[in-house]
Design a protein around this motif. Sequence first.
Motif, PDB file in Angstrom:
ATOM      1  N   LEU A  95       0.824  -1.213   0.000  1.00  0.00           N
ATOM      2  CA  LEU A  95       0.000   0.000   0.000  1.00  0.00           C
ATOM      3  C   LEU A  95       0.855   1.259   0.000  1.00  0.00           C
ATOM      4  CD1 LEU A  95      -2.802   1.317   0.219  1.00  0.00           C
ATOM      5  CD2 LEU A  95      -2.609   1.095   2.697  1.00  0.00           C
ATOM      6  N   LEU A  96       1.873   1.312   0.844  1.00  0.00           N
ATOM      7  CA  LEU A  96       2.713   2.510   0.916  1.00  0.00           C
ATOM      8  C   LEU A  96       3.511   2.712  -0.366  1.00  0.00           C
ATOM      9  CD1 LEU A  96       4.025   2.304   4.591  1.00  0.00           C
ATOM     10  CD2 LEU A  96       2.262   3.812   3.677  1.00  0.00           C
ATOM     11  N   VAL A  97       4.007   1.610  -0.930  1.00  0.00           N
ATOM     12  CA  VAL A  97       4.758   1.722  -2.185  1.00  0.00           C
ATOM     13  C   VAL A  97       3.881   2.274  -3.303  1.00  0.00           C
ATOM     14  CG1 VAL A  97       5.883   0.377  -3.995  1.00  0.00           C
ATOM     15  CG2 VAL A  97       6.456  -0.034  -1.600  1.00  0.00           C
ATOM     16  N   ALA A  98       2.601   1.925  -3.303  1.00  0.00           N
ATOM     17  CA  ALA A  98       1.701   2.388  -4.354  1.00  0.00           C
ATOM     18  C   ALA A  98       1.085   3.745  -4.035  1.00  0.00           C
ATOM     19  CB  ALA A  98       0.591   1.358  -4.578  1.00  0.00           C
ATOM     20  N   ALA A  99       0.723   3.986  -2.773  1.00  0.00           N
ATOM     21  CA  ALA A  99      -0.051   5.184  -2.422  1.00  0.00           C
ATOM     22  C   ALA A  99       0.807   6.436  -2.322  1.00  0.00           C
ATOM     23  CB  ALA A  99      -0.790   4.954  -1.109  1.00  0.00           C
ATOM     24  N   VAL A 100       1.990   6.335  -1.742  1.00  0.00           N
ATOM     25  CA  VAL A 100       2.801   7.539  -1.522  1.00  0.00           C
ATOM     26  C   VAL A 100       3.238   8.184  -2.844  1.00  0.00           C
ATOM     27  CG1 VAL A 100       4.966   8.399  -0.546  1.00  0.00           C
ATOM     28  CG2 VAL A 100       3.546   6.821   0.772  1.00  0.00           C
ATOM     29  N   PRO A 101       3.831   7.443  -3.797  1.00  0.00           N
ATOM     30  CA  PRO A 101       4.167   8.088  -5.073  1.00  0.00           C
ATOM     31  C   PRO A 101       2.939   8.601  -5.836  1.00  0.00           C
ATOM     32  CG  PRO A 101       5.345   6.009  -4.831  1.00  0.00           C
ATOM     33  CD  PRO A 101       4.303   6.044  -3.769  1.00  0.00           C
ATOM     34  N   ASN A 119     -10.236  11.729 -10.075  1.00  0.00           N
ATOM     35  CA  ASN A 119     -11.635  11.301  -9.980  1.00  0.00           C
ATOM     36  C   ASN A 119     -11.769   9.785 -10.080  1.00  0.00           C
ATOM     37  OD1 ASN A 119     -12.511  13.977  -9.796  1.00  0.00           O
ATOM     38  ND2 ASN A 119     -12.650  14.186 -12.025  1.00  0.00           N
ATOM     39  N   PHE A 120     -10.871   9.171 -10.836  1.00  0.00           N
ATOM     40  CA  PHE A 120     -10.900   7.711 -10.962  1.00  0.00           C
ATOM     41  C   PHE A 120     -10.621   7.045  -9.609  1.00  0.00           C
ATOM     42  CE2 PHE A 120      -8.658   3.682 -11.739  1.00  0.00           C
ATOM     43  CZ  PHE A 120      -9.608   3.013 -12.501  1.00  0.00           C
ATOM     44  N   TYR A 121      -9.612   7.547  -8.912  1.00  0.00           N
ATOM     45  CA  TYR A 121      -9.314   6.998  -7.593  1.00  0.00           C
ATOM     46  C   TYR A 121     -10.423   7.325  -6.597  1.00  0.00           C
ATOM     47  CZ  TYR A 121      -4.534   5.566  -8.732  1.00  0.00           C
ATOM     48  OH  TYR A 121      -3.449   4.929  -9.255  1.00  0.00           O
ATOM     49  N   MET A 122     -10.963   8.536  -6.668  1.00  0.00           N
ATOM     50  CA  MET A 122     -12.027   8.910  -5.744  1.00  0.00           C
ATOM     51  C   MET A 122     -13.278   8.064  -5.960  1.00  0.00           C
ATOM     52  SD  MET A 122     -10.579  11.075  -3.846  1.00  0.00           S
ATOM     53  CE  MET A 122      -9.064  10.152  -4.216  1.00  0.00           C
ATOM     54  N   ALA A 123     -13.529   7.653  -7.188  1.00  0.00           N
ATOM     55  CA  ALA A 123     -14.687   6.785  -7.457  1.00  0.00           C
ATOM     56  C   ALA A 123     -14.536   5.445  -6.755  1.00  0.00           C
ATOM     57  CB  ALA A 123     -14.850   6.585  -8.961  1.00  0.00           C
ATOM     58  N   GLY A 124     -13.290   5.007  -6.537  1.00  0.00           N
ATOM     59  CA  GLY A 124     -13.061   3.755  -5.841  1.00  0.00           C
ATOM     60  C   GLY A 124     -13.507   3.773  -4.394  1.00  0.00           C
ATOM     61  N   LEU A 125     -13.688   4.981  -3.817  1.00  0.00           N
ATOM     62  CA  LEU A 125     -14.170   5.079  -2.444  1.00  0.00           C
ATOM     63  C   LEU A 125     -15.581   4.532  -2.291  1.00  0.00           C
ATOM     64  CD1 LEU A 125     -12.890   8.658  -1.517  1.00  0.00           C
ATOM     65  CD2 LEU A 125     -11.998   6.497  -0.648  1.00  0.00           C
ATOM     66  N   GLY A 159      -7.621  -2.582  -2.347  1.00  0.00           N
ATOM     67  CA  GLY A 159      -8.892  -2.081  -1.865  1.00  0.00           C
ATOM     68  C   GLY A 159      -8.765  -0.816  -1.037  1.00  0.00           C
ATOM     69  N   SER A 160      -7.645  -0.646  -0.342  1.00  0.00           N
ATOM     70  CA  SER A 160      -7.430   0.547   0.481  1.00  0.00           C
ATOM     71  C   SER A 160      -6.767   1.683  -0.278  1.00  0.00           C
ATOM     72  CB  SER A 160      -6.571   0.187   1.703  1.00  0.00           C
ATOM     73  OG  SER A 160      -7.201  -0.777   2.503  1.00  0.00           O
ATOM     74  N   LEU A 161      -6.383   1.454  -1.523  1.00  0.00           N
ATOM     75  CA  LEU A 161      -5.644   2.469  -2.278  1.00  0.00           C
ATOM     76  C   LEU A 161      -6.436   3.766  -2.496  1.00  0.00           C
ATOM     77  CD1 LEU A 161      -2.881   2.847  -3.550  1.00  0.00           C
ATOM     78  CD2 LEU A 161      -3.792   1.969  -5.695  1.00  0.00           C
ATOM     79  N   PRO A 162      -7.719   3.736  -2.873  1.00  0.00           N
ATOM     80  CA  PRO A 162      -8.437   5.014  -3.079  1.00  0.00           C
ATOM     81  C   PRO A 162      -8.468   5.883  -1.832  1.00  0.00           C
ATOM     82  CG  PRO A 162      -9.639   3.205  -4.080  1.00  0.00           C
ATOM     83  CD  PRO A 162      -8.546   2.588  -3.287  1.00  0.00           C
ATOM     84  N   PHE A 163      -8.809   5.311  -0.685  1.00  0.00           N
ATOM     85  CA  PHE A 163      -8.840   6.102   0.546  1.00  0.00           C
ATOM     86  C   PHE A 163      -7.453   6.606   0.911  1.00  0.00           C
ATOM     87  CE2 PHE A 163      -8.270   6.189   5.184  1.00  0.00           C
ATOM     88  CZ  PHE A 163      -9.139   7.217   5.509  1.00  0.00           C
ATOM     89  N   SER A 164      -6.438   5.787   0.714  1.00  0.00           N
ATOM     90  CA  SER A 164      -5.072   6.180   1.055  1.00  0.00           C
ATOM     91  C   SER A 164      -4.620   7.369   0.218  1.00  0.00           C
ATOM     92  CB  SER A 164      -4.124   4.993   0.856  1.00  0.00           C
ATOM     93  OG  SER A 164      -4.540   3.878   1.611  1.00  0.00           O
ATOM     94  N   ILE A 165      -4.899   7.325  -1.074  1.00  0.00           N
ATOM     95  CA  ILE A 165      -4.523   8.437  -1.945  1.00  0.00           C
ATOM     96  C   ILE A 165      -5.317   9.682  -1.580  1.00  0.00           C
ATOM     97  CG2 ILE A 165      -4.586   9.250  -4.336  1.00  0.00           C
ATOM     98  CD1 ILE A 165      -3.908   6.434  -5.211  1.00  0.00           C
ATOM     99  N   PHE A 166      -6.592   9.514  -1.285  1.00  0.00           N
ATOM    100  CA  PHE A 166      -7.428  10.647  -0.869  1.00  0.00           C
ATOM    101  C   PHE A 166      -6.875  11.292   0.397  1.00  0.00           C
ATOM    102  CE2 PHE A 166     -10.935  12.062   1.867  1.00  0.00           C
ATOM    103  CZ  PHE A 166     -11.437  13.108   1.088  1.00  0.00           C
TER     104      PHE A 166
END
Length: 289
Positions: A95-101, A119-125, A159-166
């Motif tokens: 998750l950190l490797v994908a979300a932080v960058p 918006n694509f990531y936010m839709a995943g929420l 599954g946690s990537l959208p919230f993490s990026i947000f």
Amino acid sequence: MATESTLNRPEKRAGSMIGKTLLRLLLIVQTAAVVYPLLWNVLASFKTNAEIMENPWKLPKGIEWINYAHAFTSARIGDYMLNSVLVVILSMAILLVAAVPSAYVLGRMRFRGRSFFTNFYMAGLFVGGVYVIVPLFILMNSLHMLDNRFWLSAVYATGSLPFSIFLLTSFMKSIPHDYEEAAMIDGCGYFSTMFRIIVPMARPGIITLIVFSFFDFWNEYVMAMTFISSDAKKTIPVGLSNLMQIQQYATDWGSLFAGLVIVLAPTILVYVLLQKKLTEGMMLGGVKG
């Protein structure tokens, strides 16, 4: 008017005191509703089966440490816990490797298509994991990814990537660009700037993300039950569910409550150690967002 205001002032103070008293009573009731089951569970874990069946509300006559030994040996809580620790560490790393960058790029760089990806990531929420579990199971089965702790961790992280990026994007946006310009002048590239400048300054947001993700991964049940079939690879929620079903017929209630305490201990410990950082991160996130 002054006289009327003076007369109304004691009434306002009385109303304020009543409101504060009712609020405190409500908070006390809510605290008791949360603390009492936890305390009862801890006390029950030190009782014998006879004491639990005779009167579950009495205090234990002694301390039955054997319940915890049975939970680790016969109930295999230790094995399930090791599996959960492994899955949580792998999930957190992915998750950190994908979300932080991703949050760094979306929060601090301007490029064509940035709004679309955001918006694509936010839709995943708004897409719950339960809604996609059937097609995900079919896909993982066809790719031979089932009954594998690494791929379960990858599913958790995705599954946690959208919230993490947000969450992280708001921290990334709030950092002044002067730091990046100074780093570029010193010869730092994008990756060096991100790891040396941006990540340390976004540490409160990263810690907040780690705490939330730990609770989410540690307590997840549905996907772990669906994607893991081997008993030796099951995580703590699935193993505890199986233990509850077995102990209903084995009547070893002391071991069951001891297992519950063992499961709760890491989450409480993490929250106690990082509660201050979590509160600071949430407050900073709200102000910066």
